[in-house]
Design a protein around this motif. Structure first.
Motif, PDB file in Angstrom:
ATOM      1  N   ALA A 128       0.828  -1.210   0.000  1.00 43.88           N
ATOM      2  CA  ALA A 128       0.000   0.000   0.000  1.00 43.88           C
ATOM      3  C   ALA A 128       0.859   1.256   0.000  1.00 43.88           C
ATOM      4  O   ALA A 128       0.573   2.213  -0.726  1.00 43.88           O
ATOM      5  CB  ALA A 128      -0.930  -0.013   1.219  1.00 43.88           C
ATOM      6  N   GLU A 129       1.926   1.235   0.777  1.00 40.94           N
ATOM      7  CA  GLU A 129       2.817   2.401   0.840  1.00 40.94           C
ATOM      8  C   GLU A 129       3.516   2.626  -0.502  1.00 40.94           C
ATOM      9  O   GLU A 129       3.598   3.754  -0.985  1.00 40.94           O
ATOM     10  CB  GLU A 129       3.847   2.203   1.950  1.00 40.94           C
ATOM     11  CG  GLU A 129       4.716   3.414   2.179  1.00 40.94           C
ATOM     12  CD  GLU A 129       5.689   3.228   3.331  1.00 40.94           C
ATOM     13  OE1 GLU A 129       6.658   3.995   3.384  1.00 40.94           O
ATOM     14  OE2 GLU A 129       5.484   2.337   4.174  1.00 40.94           O
ATOM     15  N   ILE A 130       4.014   1.558  -1.102  1.00 40.59           N
ATOM     16  CA  ILE A 130       4.717   1.677  -2.385  1.00 40.59           C
ATOM     17  C   ILE A 130       3.783   2.203  -3.470  1.00 40.59           C
ATOM     18  O   ILE A 130       4.158   3.066  -4.260  1.00 40.59           O
ATOM     19  CB  ILE A 130       5.316   0.319  -2.802  1.00 40.59           C
ATOM     20  CG1 ILE A 130       6.467  -0.058  -1.865  1.00 40.59           C
ATOM     21  CG2 ILE A 130       5.784   0.333  -4.258  1.00 40.59           C
ATOM     22  CD1 ILE A 130       6.933  -1.494  -2.004  1.00 40.59           C
ATOM     23  N   LEU A 131       2.552   1.671  -3.495  1.00 37.80           N
ATOM     24  CA  LEU A 131       1.608   2.049  -4.553  1.00 37.80           C
ATOM     25  C   LEU A 131       0.783   3.284  -4.201  1.00 37.80           C
ATOM     26  O   LEU A 131       0.005   3.750  -5.025  1.00 37.80           O
ATOM     27  CB  LEU A 131       0.675   0.870  -4.853  1.00 37.80           C
ATOM     28  CG  LEU A 131       1.357  -0.402  -5.352  1.00 37.80           C
ATOM     29  CD1 LEU A 131       0.331  -1.515  -5.534  1.00 37.80           C
ATOM     30  CD2 LEU A 131       2.110  -0.141  -6.654  1.00 37.80           C
ATOM     31  N   ALA A 132       0.952   3.783  -2.975  1.00 38.91           N
ATOM     32  CA  ALA A 132       0.225   4.969  -2.500  1.00 38.91           C
ATOM     33  C   ALA A 132      -1.289   4.762  -2.587  1.00 38.91           C
ATOM     34  O   ALA A 132      -2.029   5.605  -3.104  1.00 38.91           O
ATOM     35  CB  ALA A 132       0.658   6.222  -3.270  1.00 38.91           C
ATOM     36  N   ILE A 133      -1.741   3.610  -2.078  1.00 36.77           N
ATOM     37  CA  ILE A 133      -3.164   3.286  -2.036  1.00 36.77           C
ATOM     38  C   ILE A 133      -3.477   2.716  -0.648  1.00 36.77           C
ATOM     39  O   ILE A 133      -2.576   2.265   0.050  1.00 36.77           O
ATOM     40  CB  ILE A 133      -3.569   2.280  -3.137  1.00 36.77           C
ATOM     41  CG1 ILE A 133      -2.766   0.976  -3.023  1.00 36.77           C
ATOM     42  CG2 ILE A 133      -3.424   2.907  -4.522  1.00 36.77           C
ATOM     43  CD1 ILE A 133      -3.167  -0.107  -4.022  1.00 36.77           C
ATOM     44  N   PRO A 134      -4.753   2.696  -0.256  1.00 38.00           N
ATOM     45  CA  PRO A 134      -5.115   2.118   1.046  1.00 38.00           C
ATOM     46  C   PRO A 134      -4.893   0.602   1.075  1.00 38.00           C
ATOM     47  O   PRO A 134      -4.948  -0.067   0.034  1.00 38.00           O
ATOM     48  CB  PRO A 134      -6.606   2.435   1.190  1.00 38.00           C
ATOM     49  CG  PRO A 134      -6.893   3.516   0.202  1.00 38.00           C
ATOM     50  CD  PRO A 134      -5.896   3.359  -0.902  1.00 38.00           C
ATOM     51  N   VAL A 135      -4.684   0.068   2.258  1.00 32.61           N
ATOM     52  CA  VAL A 135      -4.474  -1.372   2.429  1.00 32.61           C
ATOM     53  C   VAL A 135      -5.694  -2.150   1.927  1.00 32.61           C
ATOM     54  O   VAL A 135      -5.556  -3.206   1.306  1.00 32.61           O
ATOM     55  CB  VAL A 135      -4.166  -1.715   3.905  1.00 32.61           C
ATOM     56  CG1 VAL A 135      -4.109  -3.220   4.118  1.00 32.61           C
ATOM     57  CG2 VAL A 135      -2.859  -1.077   4.333  1.00 32.61           C
ATOM     58  N   GLY A 136      -6.885  -1.626   2.171  1.00 35.02           N
ATOM     59  CA  GLY A 136      -8.106  -2.287   1.691  1.00 35.02           C
ATOM     60  C   GLY A 136      -8.126  -2.428   0.179  1.00 35.02           C
ATOM     61  O   GLY A 136      -8.599  -3.437  -0.360  1.00 35.02           O
ATOM     62  N   THR A 137      -7.607  -1.434  -0.511  1.00 32.93           N
ATOM     63  CA  THR A 137      -7.534  -1.488  -1.967  1.00 32.93           C
ATOM     64  C   THR A 137      -6.540  -2.554  -2.405  1.00 32.93           C
ATOM     65  O   THR A 137      -6.779  -3.279  -3.376  1.00 32.93           O
ATOM     66  CB  THR A 137      -7.141  -0.111  -2.540  1.00 32.93           C
ATOM     67  OG1 THR A 137      -8.095   0.864  -2.091  1.00 32.93           O
ATOM     68  CG2 THR A 137      -7.096  -0.124  -4.052  1.00 32.93           C
ATOM     69  N   VAL A 138      -5.439  -2.683  -1.680  1.00 34.10           N
ATOM     70  CA  VAL A 138      -4.461  -3.738  -1.981  1.00 34.10           C
ATOM     71  C   VAL A 138      -5.138  -5.096  -1.852  1.00 34.10           C
ATOM     72  O   VAL A 138      -5.004  -5.960  -2.722  1.00 34.10           O
ATOM     73  CB  VAL A 138      -3.226  -3.652  -1.043  1.00 34.10           C
ATOM     74  CG1 VAL A 138      -2.328  -4.866  -1.223  1.00 34.10           C
ATOM     75  CG2 VAL A 138      -2.451  -2.375  -1.298  1.00 34.10           C
ATOM     76  N   LYS A 139      -5.886  -5.290  -0.786  1.00 29.91           N
ATOM     77  CA  LYS A 139      -6.558  -6.570  -0.553  1.00 29.91           C
ATOM     78  C   LYS A 139      -7.566  -6.883  -1.655  1.00 29.91           C
ATOM     79  O   LYS A 139      -7.614  -8.011  -2.160  1.00 29.91           O
ATOM     80  CB  LYS A 139      -7.244  -6.574   0.816  1.00 29.91           C
ATOM     81  CG  LYS A 139      -6.279  -6.571   1.975  1.00 29.91           C
ATOM     82  CD  LYS A 139      -7.017  -6.490   3.300  1.00 29.91           C
ATOM     83  CE  LYS A 139      -6.056  -6.442   4.469  1.00 29.91           C
ATOM     84  NZ  LYS A 139      -6.768  -6.343   5.758  1.00 29.91           N
TER      85      LYS A 139
END
Length: 158
Positions: A128-139
């Protein structure tokens, strides 16, 4: 961490970075160039590295930007020249090639979470940090990517 210590530690990620680029569809030889470009960026941005952050997160953030810049250069080059074929990897393993082909069928956002979360074994918080998106979006992207990969591979095998 001194500059020398940072660079020494970064060299340990060379194989992971090379695999990162290879799974993004970059030839082995071009991948080596992109790894070196990533190290150059690390050197140029070494003062912005926070010692409390994981080096792998910082490196893959830089590698992702290097890949994006390489794609932009390639697009500009292809606009001026005829498209030319990329070199194929030296080893030919049908199963690995199937996975690489299936990954290429994913959209870039889905491919990025699979690359970082599965192949680089980074926790969702770092992805999430690398892609600059929320953790929920990663999931949710990971779930969608795995479903899509299964569909693509099942279709290919049918």
């Amino acid at each position: 961490m001194s500059d020398d210590e940072l660079m020494t530690e970064a060299r340990k990620f060379e194989k992971n970075l090379l695999n990162f680029f290879w799974r993004q569809g970059v030839s082995y030889f071009d991948g080596e160039d992109l790894v070196q470009e990533t190290y150059l960026r690390l050197w140029n941005y070494r003062r912005t590295y926070r010692p409390d952050a994981k080096l792998s997160t910082f490196l893959f953030l830089l590698a992702r930007q290097v890949r994006i810049d390489a794609l932009r250069r390639q697009t500009r080059r292809e606009g001026r020249e005829e498209a030319w074929s990329c070199e194929q990897p030296v080893t030919v393993d049908p199963a690995r090639e199937d996975v690489r082909w299936a990954l290429a069928q994913l959209s870039e956002p889905l491919r990025d979470v699979v690359e970082l979360g599965v192949f680089q074994d980074l926790p969702y918080a770092e992805v999430a940090e690398i892609l600059a998106i929320p953790v929920g979006t990663v999931k949710s992207r990971m779930s969608n990517a795995l479903k899509k990969l299964k569909e693509v591979l099942d279709d290919k095998r049918s």
